[in-house]
Design a protein around this motif. Structure first.
Motif, PDB file in Angstrom:
ATOM      1  N   GLY A  69      61.831  53.113  48.217  1.00 55.06           N
ATOM      2  CA  GLY A  69      61.228  53.701  49.405  1.00 55.06           C
ATOM      3  C   GLY A  69      61.903  53.329  50.712  1.00 55.06           C
ATOM      4  N   VAL A  70      63.033  52.631  50.654  1.00 54.63           N
ATOM      5  CA  VAL A  70      63.735  52.204  51.859  1.00 54.63           C
ATOM      6  C   VAL A  70      65.180  52.677  51.793  1.00 54.63           C
ATOM      7  CG1 VAL A  70      64.484  50.209  53.221  1.00 54.63           C
ATOM      8  CG2 VAL A  70      62.268  50.154  52.073  1.00 54.63           C
ATOM      9  N   GLY A  71      65.723  53.106  52.923  1.00 57.24           N
ATOM     10  CA  GLY A  71      67.131  53.497  52.982  1.00 57.24           C
ATOM     11  C   GLY A  71      67.476  54.567  51.968  1.00 57.24           C
ATOM     12  N   GLY A  72      68.476  54.289  51.127  1.00 62.38           N
ATOM     13  CA  GLY A  72      68.957  55.261  50.160  1.00 62.38           C
ATOM     14  C   GLY A  72      68.222  55.275  48.837  1.00 62.38           C
ATOM     15  N   SER A  73      67.131  54.514  48.708  1.00 64.01           N
ATOM     16  CA  SER A  73      66.383  54.479  47.452  1.00 64.01           C
ATOM     17  C   SER A  73      65.181  55.398  47.528  1.00 64.01           C
ATOM     18  CB  SER A  73      65.926  53.051  47.130  1.00 64.01           C
ATOM     19  OG  SER A  73      67.045  52.232  46.864  1.00 64.01           O
ATOM     20  N   GLY A  74      64.864  55.998  46.398  1.00 64.08           N
ATOM     21  CA  GLY A  74      63.773  56.969  46.335  1.00 64.08           C
ATOM     22  C   GLY A  74      62.399  56.334  46.252  1.00 64.08           C
ATOM     23  N   ARG A  75      61.395  57.198  46.215  1.00 60.09           N
ATOM     24  CA  ARG A  75      59.988  56.876  46.081  1.00 60.09           C
ATOM     25  C   ARG A  75      59.404  56.324  47.375  1.00 60.09           C
ATOM     26  NH1 ARG A  75      57.787  52.601  41.994  1.00 60.09           N
ATOM     27  NH2 ARG A  75      57.606  51.451  43.900  1.00 60.09           N
ATOM     28  N   THR A  76      58.140  56.036  47.352  1.00 65.11           N
ATOM     29  CA  THR A  76      57.446  55.443  48.489  1.00 65.11           C
ATOM     30  C   THR A  76      57.555  53.922  48.376  1.00 65.11           C
ATOM     31  OG1 THR A  76      55.887  57.270  48.503  1.00 65.11           O
ATOM     32  CG2 THR A  76      55.199  55.272  49.642  1.00 65.11           C
ATOM     33  N   ALA A  77      57.682  53.258  49.491  1.00 67.12           N
ATOM     34  CA  ALA A  77      57.776  51.794  49.477  1.00 67.12           C
ATOM     35  C   ALA A  77      56.486  51.193  48.928  1.00 67.12           C
ATOM     36  CB  ALA A  77      58.033  51.275  50.885  1.00 67.12           C
TER      37      ALA A  77
END
Length: 189
Positions: A69-77
């Protein structure tokens, strides 16, 4: 001349949990135990000091990644340290790391501690920077001035009245505190 951390391309790997993680991989030592860095709150790959990463990478493989969920990573934090640790473990598995040295900075150190508790075999060495143990005095919530607190509003300590510059008793003195709040924190210490 080797490429420095800040010039590396962001890469992606898909984990078994369905999340695509953004990461950077630098330094030598392929096949050796990597040093994996766990970031501070709501920061991404570009928030690591390139001079630090480049110095670490002179002697070993260094991997940084964006939390879910942050930067280039998917999903919600995620909103718990436990879930952040599960997500980090999924990243380590996706990278094929049976073991890693972990360097956790700030909230990343909380995540590193949780990984060491639930999957000790993954952790060869653990370095904690700007850290505290769970339940430490004053580590019960997030500063009222910190945007996007991880704890639900009902779990947060009440905000001080706007006319008061002193933080409530037991409140952590965050870098984002106002100058009067920092002075009040120092006076309490």
């Amino acid at each position: 001349m080797a490429i420095g951390y800040s010039q590396l391309a962001n890469e992606r790997v898909r984990a078994a949990n369905g999340i695509d993680y953004g990461y950077r991989d630098t330094g030598g030592g392929q096949g050796r135990v990597p040093l994996v860095l766990l970031q501070h709150l709501a920061r991404n790959l570009d928030n690591w000091d390139p001079a630090l990463i480049d110095a670490l990478a002179l002697a070993r493989r260094v991997v940084t990644f964006d939390n879910a969920g942050v930067g280039g990573s998917g999903r919600t934090a995620p909103d718990t340290i436990e879930q952040m640790a599960r997500d980090a473990i999924a990243f380590l598995a996706a990278m094929g790391f049976g073991q890693a040295d972990l360097l956790g900075f700030s909230i990343g150190s909380f995540v590193a501690q949780q990984i060491a508790l639930v999957r000790p075999a993954i952790v060869r060495r653990l370095v904690l920077a700007s850290s505290a143990p769970q339940g430490a005095v004053g580590i019960h919530g997030w500063h009222a001035h910190h945007p996007g607190s991880l704890s639900p509003p009902s779990a947060r300590p009440p905000r001080p009245p706007s006319s008061s510059s002193a933080p409530p008793t037991g409140r952590v003195c965050w870098p984002l505190s106002t100058r009067p709040e920092r002075s009040a924190c120092r006076a309490r210490s």
